[in-house]
Design a protein around this motif. Structure first.
Motif, mmCIF file in Angstrom:
data_model
loop_
_atom_site.group_PDB
_atom_site.id
_atom_site.type_symbol
_atom_site.label_atom_id
_atom_site.label_comp_id
_atom_site.label_asym_id
_atom_site.label_seq_id
_atom_site.Cartn_x
_atom_site.Cartn_y
_atom_site.Cartn_z
ATOM 1 N N CYS A 50 15.839 61.434 61.858
ATOM 2 C CA CYS A 50 14.380 61.335 62.031
ATOM 3 C C CYS A 50 14.009 60.000 62.667
ATOM 4 N N GLU B 53 14.856 60.134 66.288
ATOM 5 C CA GLU B 53 13.871 60.979 66.981
ATOM 6 C C GLU B 53 12.558 60.226 67.172
ATOM 7 N N SER C 281 10.979 59.224 70.766
ATOM 8 C CA SER C 281 9.644 59.689 71.154
ATOM 9 C C SER C 281 8.734 58.508 71.503
ATOM 10 N N HIS D 90 5.725 59.806 73.809
ATOM 11 C CA HIS D 90 5.275 61.084 73.234
ATOM 12 C C HIS D 90 5.386 61.002 71.713
ATOM 13 N N HIS E 87 4.915 61.591 67.800
ATOM 14 C CA HIS E 87 4.694 62.772 66.962
ATOM 15 C C HIS E 87 3.406 62.557 66.177
ATOM 16 N N SER F 54 5.592 67.465 62.607
ATOM 17 C CA SER F 54 6.041 67.491 63.992
ATOM 18 C C SER F 54 7.363 66.735 64.149
ATOM 19 N N LEU F 55 7.451 65.570 63.511
ATOM 20 C CA LEU F 55 8.672 64.759 63.575
ATOM 21 C C LEU F 55 9.854 65.494 62.965
ATOM 22 N N SER G 283 10.195 68.675 62.323
ATOM 23 C CA SER G 283 10.482 69.914 63.060
ATOM 24 C C SER G 283 11.339 69.622 64.286
ATOM 25 N N ALA G 284 11.012 68.545 64.989
ATOM 26 C CA ALA G 284 11.818 68.152 66.151
ATOM 27 C C ALA G 284 13.225 67.746 65.719
ATOM 28 N N THR G 285 13.318 67.024 64.619
ATOM 29 C CA THR G 285 14.620 66.575 64.121
ATOM 30 C C THR G 285 15.471 67.755 63.658
ATOM 31 N N GLN H 104 15.814 70.421 65.016
ATOM 32 C CA GLN H 104 16.420 71.042 66.200
ATOM 33 C C GLN H 104 17.696 70.326 66.629
ATOM 34 N N SER H 105 17.955 69.152 66.049
ATOM 35 C CA SER H 105 19.141 68.373 66.429
ATOM 36 C C SER H 105 20.367 68.781 65.616
#
Length: 143
Positions: free
Chosen positions: A28, A31, A35, A40, A42, A47-48, A50-52, A54-55
């Motif tokens: 996190c 990420e 960002s 960009h 979060h 949002s943070l 959720s993006a993490t 995906q890793s």
């Protein structure tokens, strides 16, 4: 008795769950830093995380003995109900094990040993709400 991934590996070492949580928090932070560099940000913790999610994760966070029992049970069609993230984890492990069994003519135990040793799991296998909780808890501890 239910075997839990938080079973202590050895005295003085982190549990699998603690290791996963620490690795997830570090992911996190990476990420968040990436960002910020890209401009960009979060807008929310959700949002943070959720993006993490995906890793990739460094490992599957399961012990060999538990993984072997679970994999064999799944293959005998006796897998019980589990959360989607857990189901995905065991499906991913099974696919990798099956590929090694077929490609290198290994037993399930030998193939599983390789899969767990190689690590590089496709994800952390957490729900978004669990991921948020972990992030907030670790963030509080770090001040």
């Amino acid at each position: 008795m239910k075997n839990n991934v938080s079973t202590i590996i050895a005295a003085g070492k982190r549990t699998m769950t603690e290791q996963r949580d620490a690795d997830f928090y570090r992911a996190c932070c990476r990420e968040l830093a990436a960002s910020e560099r890209e401009g960009h940000l979060h807008p929310t913790v959700r949002s943070l995380v959720s993006a993490t999610l995906q890793s990739r994760a460094p490992m599957f966070y399961v012990s060999y003995a538990f993984a072997l029992r679970t994999l064999r049970g799944m293959r005998r069609h006796r897998s019980g109900r589990s959360y989607d993230s857990r189901r995905r984890k065991w499906h991913d492990i099974d696919l990798r094990v099956a590929a090694l069994e077929h490609r290198h003519r290994l037993s399930d135990s030998e193939a599983l040993q390789r899969v767990l040793a190689e690590g590089d799991a496709p994800g952390f296998y957490l729900s978004v709400s669990a991921a948020e909780r972990i992030y907030r808890q670790w963030r509080r501890q770090r001040g």
